[in-house]
Design a protein around this motif. Structure first.
Motif, PDB file in Angstrom:
ATOM      1  N   LEU A 131       0.839  -1.212   0.000  1.00  0.00           N
ATOM      2  CA  LEU A 131       0.000   0.000   0.000  1.00  0.00           C
ATOM      3  C   LEU A 131       0.868   1.253   0.000  1.00  0.00           C
ATOM      4  CD1 LEU A 131      -2.735  -1.175   2.524  1.00  0.00           C
ATOM      5  CD2 LEU A 131      -3.155  -0.587   0.128  1.00  0.00           C
ATOM      6  N   LYS A 132       1.967   1.198   0.732  1.00  0.00           N
ATOM      7  CA  LYS A 132       2.903   2.327   0.793  1.00  0.00           C
ATOM      8  C   LYS A 132       3.497   2.559  -0.595  1.00  0.00           C
ATOM      9  CE  LYS A 132       4.976   4.906   4.054  1.00  0.00           C
ATOM     10  NZ  LYS A 132       4.225   5.912   4.795  1.00  0.00           N
ATOM     11  N   GLU A 133       3.864   1.462  -1.276  1.00  0.00           N
ATOM     12  CA  GLU A 133       4.417   1.553  -2.630  1.00  0.00           C
ATOM     13  C   GLU A 133       3.399   2.164  -3.595  1.00  0.00           C
ATOM     14  OE1 GLU A 133       7.815   0.281  -4.023  1.00  0.00           O
ATOM     15  OE2 GLU A 133       7.804   1.248  -2.062  1.00  0.00           O
ATOM     16  N   LEU A 134       2.126   1.904  -3.336  1.00  0.00           N
ATOM     17  CA  LEU A 134       1.055   2.469  -4.179  1.00  0.00           C
ATOM     18  C   LEU A 134       0.805   3.946  -3.862  1.00  0.00           C
ATOM     19  CD1 LEU A 134      -1.501  -0.499  -4.189  1.00  0.00           C
ATOM     20  CD2 LEU A 134      -0.459   0.532  -6.220  1.00  0.00           C
ATOM     21  N   GLY A 135       1.515   4.464  -2.853  1.00  0.00           N
ATOM     22  CA  GLY A 135       1.357   5.879  -2.507  1.00  0.00           C
ATOM     23  C   GLY A 135       0.288   6.143  -1.473  1.00  0.00           C
ATOM     24  N   PHE A 136      -0.221   5.082  -0.838  1.00  0.00           N
ATOM     25  CA  PHE A 136      -1.271   5.260   0.180  1.00  0.00           C
ATOM     26  C   PHE A 136      -0.622   5.417   1.561  1.00  0.00           C
ATOM     27  CE2 PHE A 136      -3.853   2.548  -2.908  1.00  0.00           C
ATOM     28  CZ  PHE A 136      -4.494   3.656  -3.456  1.00  0.00           C
ATOM     29  N   ASP A 137      -0.345   6.658   1.938  1.00  0.00           N
ATOM     30  CA  ASP A 137       0.318   6.882   3.235  1.00  0.00           C
ATOM     31  C   ASP A 137      -0.576   6.551   4.420  1.00  0.00           C
ATOM     32  OD1 ASP A 137       2.647   7.575   2.043  1.00  0.00           O
ATOM     33  OD2 ASP A 137       2.351   9.744   2.179  1.00  0.00           O
ATOM     34  N   TRP A 138      -1.890   6.451   4.158  1.00  0.00           N
ATOM     35  CA  TRP A 138      -2.790   6.075   5.254  1.00  0.00           C
ATOM     36  C   TRP A 138      -2.540   4.639   5.741  1.00  0.00           C
ATOM     37  CZ3 TRP A 138      -5.319   1.976   3.258  1.00  0.00           C
ATOM     38  CH2 TRP A 138      -5.661   1.981   1.896  1.00  0.00           C
ATOM     39  N   SER A 139      -1.703   3.912   5.018  1.00  0.00           N
ATOM     40  CA  SER A 139      -1.363   2.555   5.483  1.00  0.00           C
ATOM     41  C   SER A 139      -0.634   2.614   6.827  1.00  0.00           C
ATOM     42  CB  SER A 139      -0.500   1.823   4.452  1.00  0.00           C
ATOM     43  OG  SER A 139       0.705   2.544   4.236  1.00  0.00           O
ATOM     44  N   ASP A 140      -0.052   3.796   7.164  1.00  0.00           N
ATOM     45  CA  ASP A 140       0.584   3.964   8.484  1.00  0.00           C
ATOM     46  C   ASP A 140      -0.448   3.884   9.615  1.00  0.00           C
ATOM     47  OD1 ASP A 140       3.050   4.332   7.309  1.00  0.00           O
ATOM     48  OD2 ASP A 140       2.897   6.524   7.271  1.00  0.00           O
ATOM     49  N   ASP A 141      -1.710   4.113   9.269  1.00  0.00           N
ATOM     50  CA  ASP A 141      -2.784   4.077  10.286  1.00  0.00           C
ATOM     51  C   ASP A 141      -3.381   2.675  10.446  1.00  0.00           C
ATOM     52  OD1 ASP A 141      -2.530   6.872  10.572  1.00  0.00           O
ATOM     53  OD2 ASP A 141      -3.808   7.189   8.817  1.00  0.00           O
ATOM     54  N   MET A 142      -2.819   1.698   9.725  1.00  0.00           N
ATOM     55  CA  MET A 142      -3.294   0.319   9.846  1.00  0.00           C
ATOM     56  C   MET A 142      -2.444  -0.419  10.878  1.00  0.00           C
ATOM     57  SD  MET A 142      -3.854  -0.386   5.774  1.00  0.00           S
ATOM     58  CE  MET A 142      -3.612  -2.138   5.932  1.00  0.00           C
ATOM     59  N   HIS A 143      -3.106  -1.107  11.788  1.00  0.00           N
ATOM     60  CA  HIS A 143      -2.377  -1.778  12.874  1.00  0.00           C
ATOM     61  C   HIS A 143      -2.786  -3.247  12.975  1.00  0.00           C
ATOM     62  CE1 HIS A 143      -1.157   2.200  14.240  1.00  0.00           C
ATOM     63  NE2 HIS A 143      -2.413   2.570  14.071  1.00  0.00           N
ATOM     64  N   HIS A 144      -1.790  -4.117  12.889  1.00  0.00           N
ATOM     65  CA  HIS A 144      -2.034  -5.532  13.148  1.00  0.00           C
ATOM     66  C   HIS A 144      -1.966  -5.731  14.655  1.00  0.00           C
ATOM     67  CE1 HIS A 144      -0.342  -9.883  13.163  1.00  0.00           C
ATOM     68  NE2 HIS A 144      -1.657  -9.889  13.289  1.00  0.00           N
TER      69      HIS A 144
END
Length: 563
Positions: free
Chosen positions: A346-359
């Motif tokens: 997701l980060k590679e796709l440019g979606f910085d909101w992936s930082d808000d995803m938590h396992h």
């Protein structure tokens, strides 16, 4: 304000030219013994600044610190030991709980931000086993905790309703199953077929090929395959909902893997447009070496999509649908690498909101130290465990209180609650062994023990015919009540800590500590003695019952008024 904040402010008023308030807060310690006060400050850090021995600095500070917040400040070597004003603190805490009741500890930190929580997620056509308990109850509790601090949780049951296992099931059903068998006992029969498939495939490897072919048909919309899949799904959901009803867990969405079938092509296109897809032995991958991760396998050599492709589609869909402040995945520890890859793509796709995803990972429930397994048919059914827990609770209530008016309902709340509590009191990353007889005990660090403490408090309040008066100022200054008061005062911080760490065990441990402190108080103090402090003691009982009930609610448990 908690005791450390009160102490920090008093010290900071004296040392503000040399230490920040934040530094003072970080230096404060909780003394190991009550004889050393409630909060301790080590003066070592000021030795270089003041060019004096820490013992002398501690003595100098003690003379300069002012405030009615403290009963006394003792200097012990280089330490300043603060003894809080019990009357002042107890008045503030009990008054606040009397006014706010179950809303004590609420906050608006979350700003109503949406938080999808991916939880439970059983596989269709397989029974809900003890293995599914953790994701379900941890996710449910995290939802309650986040809601308490102002977030809007969205409970998502991301059903395992797609994948090659359906090819296996279709093959097994067509070879060894019958419509009547599935109708009579859907999950039992489907599990039997699933296990039989794996047993037969050990000597007939061609069955695996056949299963893959049927799954390919299902992906292509073949009518027979689709009808069978839909039937397996509907029958399974009926069984699942029965168990979720027992646990009192509900979901806002049942969108499972199949829901994302038509949403994966867009993800593949996005990856192609960004030139992220690479061919590797006929398969298509995303190179994640920059993240120190193995490549993410997006498409197999036969063109079939994979779990990660589906999860990428799900993440994008959830961001678009819920515009989440954060997204949580309550999934076993063994999947941690998958979620690292998911976020990296997701980060590679440019979606910085992936930082808000938590396992939010968790350990295993074991039996005799061994993992429970579905494939070989060694399965502990959650429904059976819950029913047995209710039966054990009923038996103990019969012995303790045979005339309890709503015994069946209380036994249900205590029995099922005991299983949930036992799971949540363990740090979620730890594995733990499950022995039902130990879980449903009314003594020890168990759910029934905490629930029984609440019932005992309610019984005292009924006996005294006590009603809390929000306009009154109740206060206590005895050392027996002080341990209870401190734990009640701590509750808002406990909630924030549990939310920050996604760790329900912080709440469960607090509930145990409150119950233990209150039972000690009950054993040493005549609560109903007719004297000037009787009303304040009863107000403390009320405050304790209120907080223990809220602790239990945040874990997904009831607090019966009688047991």
């Amino acid at each position: 304000m908690n005791n450390k904040e009160i102490v920090a402010k008093a010290i900071y008023a004296v040392v503000k030219d040399d230490l920040s308030l934040e530094t003072v807060m970080q230096l404060l310690e909780n003394p190991k013994s009550v004889d050393h006060g409630d909060v301790a400050f080590p003066a070592f850090s000021l030795a270089k600044v003041y060019r004096k021995a820490p013992q002398q600095i501690a003595a100098d500070l003690a003379e300069k610190i002012e405030g009615s917040d403290f009963e006394k400040i003792e200097v012990v070597g280089p330490y300043l030991n603060f003894f809080m004003n019990k009357e002042m603190v107890s008045r503030a805490v009990i008054t606040q709980i009397a006014k706010e009741k179950g809303h004590y500890g609420d906050s608006s930190i979350g700003g109503k931000g949406s938080v999808p929580i991916d939880m439970s997620s059983p596989n269709i056509a397989k029974p809900i086993s003890m293995g599914h308990l953790r994701s379900t109850v941890i996710g449910n509790s995290i939802a309650f905790i986040l809601e308490k601090i102002g977030y809007s949780p969205v409970r998502i049951n991301h059903l395992g309703d797609w994948g090659t296992q359906f090819g296996k099931l279709i093959v097994a059903y067509k070879k060894w199953g019958s419509e009547e068998g599935v109708k009579n006992a859907p999950i039992t029969e489907l599990l039997r077929l699933y296990v039989q498939f794996h047993e037969e495939a050990e000597t007939q490897p061609e069955l695996e090929e056949e299963a893959r072919a049927w799954f390919k048909k299902l992906e292509e919309g073949d009518q027979e395959a689709t009808d069978l899949w839909q039937w397996f799904r509907t029958e399974s959901l009926k069984e699942f909902d029965k168990i979720y009803g027992m646990l009192e867990v509900s979901f806002d969405s049942y969108n499972g893997e199949a829901f994302y079938n038509d949403k994966m092509a867009e993800i593949v296109t996005m990856l192609e447009e960004k030139h992220l897809l690479q061919e590797n032995q006929g398969a298509e991958i995303v190179d994640l070496s920059a993240y120190d991760l193995n490549p993410a396998l997006i498409k197999k050599s036969d063109g079939a999509t994979l779990y990660i492709t589906r999860d990428l589609a799900a993440a994008v869909y959830r961001k678009r649908t819920y515009d989440f402040a954060k997204a949580i995945y309550v999934v076993g520890n063994e999947q941690s690498n998958h979620f690292k890859q998911l976020k990296a793509v997701l980060k590679e796709l440019g979606f910085d909101w992936s930082d808000d995803m938590h396992h939010v990972p968790f350990g295993l429930i074991t039996q005799g130290g061994k993992k429970l397994s579905t494939r070989k048919g060694k399965i502990v059914l959650l429904e059976e465990v819950l029913n047995e827990a209710v039966s054990l609770a009923n038996k103990q209530i019969m012995e303790k209180n045979p005339d309890l008016p709503n015994r069946e309902e209380v036994a249900r709340q205590v029995g099922i609650g005991s299983v949930i509590f036992h799971d949540l009191k363990n740090d979620r990353l730890n594995n733990f062994d499950f022995v039902l007889e130990e879980v449903v005990r009314f003594e020890g660090e168990t759910g029934p023990y905490v629930q029984y403490t609440h019932a005992r408090a309610m019984s005292i309040l009924r006996k005294a015919d006590f009603t809390i008066d929000e306009t009154k100022e109740y206060a206590l200054n005895d050392k027996e009540s002080w341990e209870v008061v401190k734990l009640l005062q701590k509750f808002p911080d406990v909630v924030l800590q549990a939310a920050d760490k996604y760790e329900p065990s912080v709440i469960a441990k607090h509930a145990i500590q409150v119950a233990q402190a209150f039972n000690k108080y009950y054993a040493h103090v005549k609560i109903l003695a007719d004297d000037a402090e009787k009303e304040s003691r009863l107000a403390l009982v009320y405050a304790m019952a209120t907080i223990i009930k809220e602790d239990l609610r945040l874990l997904g448990l009831h607090a019966p008024n009688e047991m």
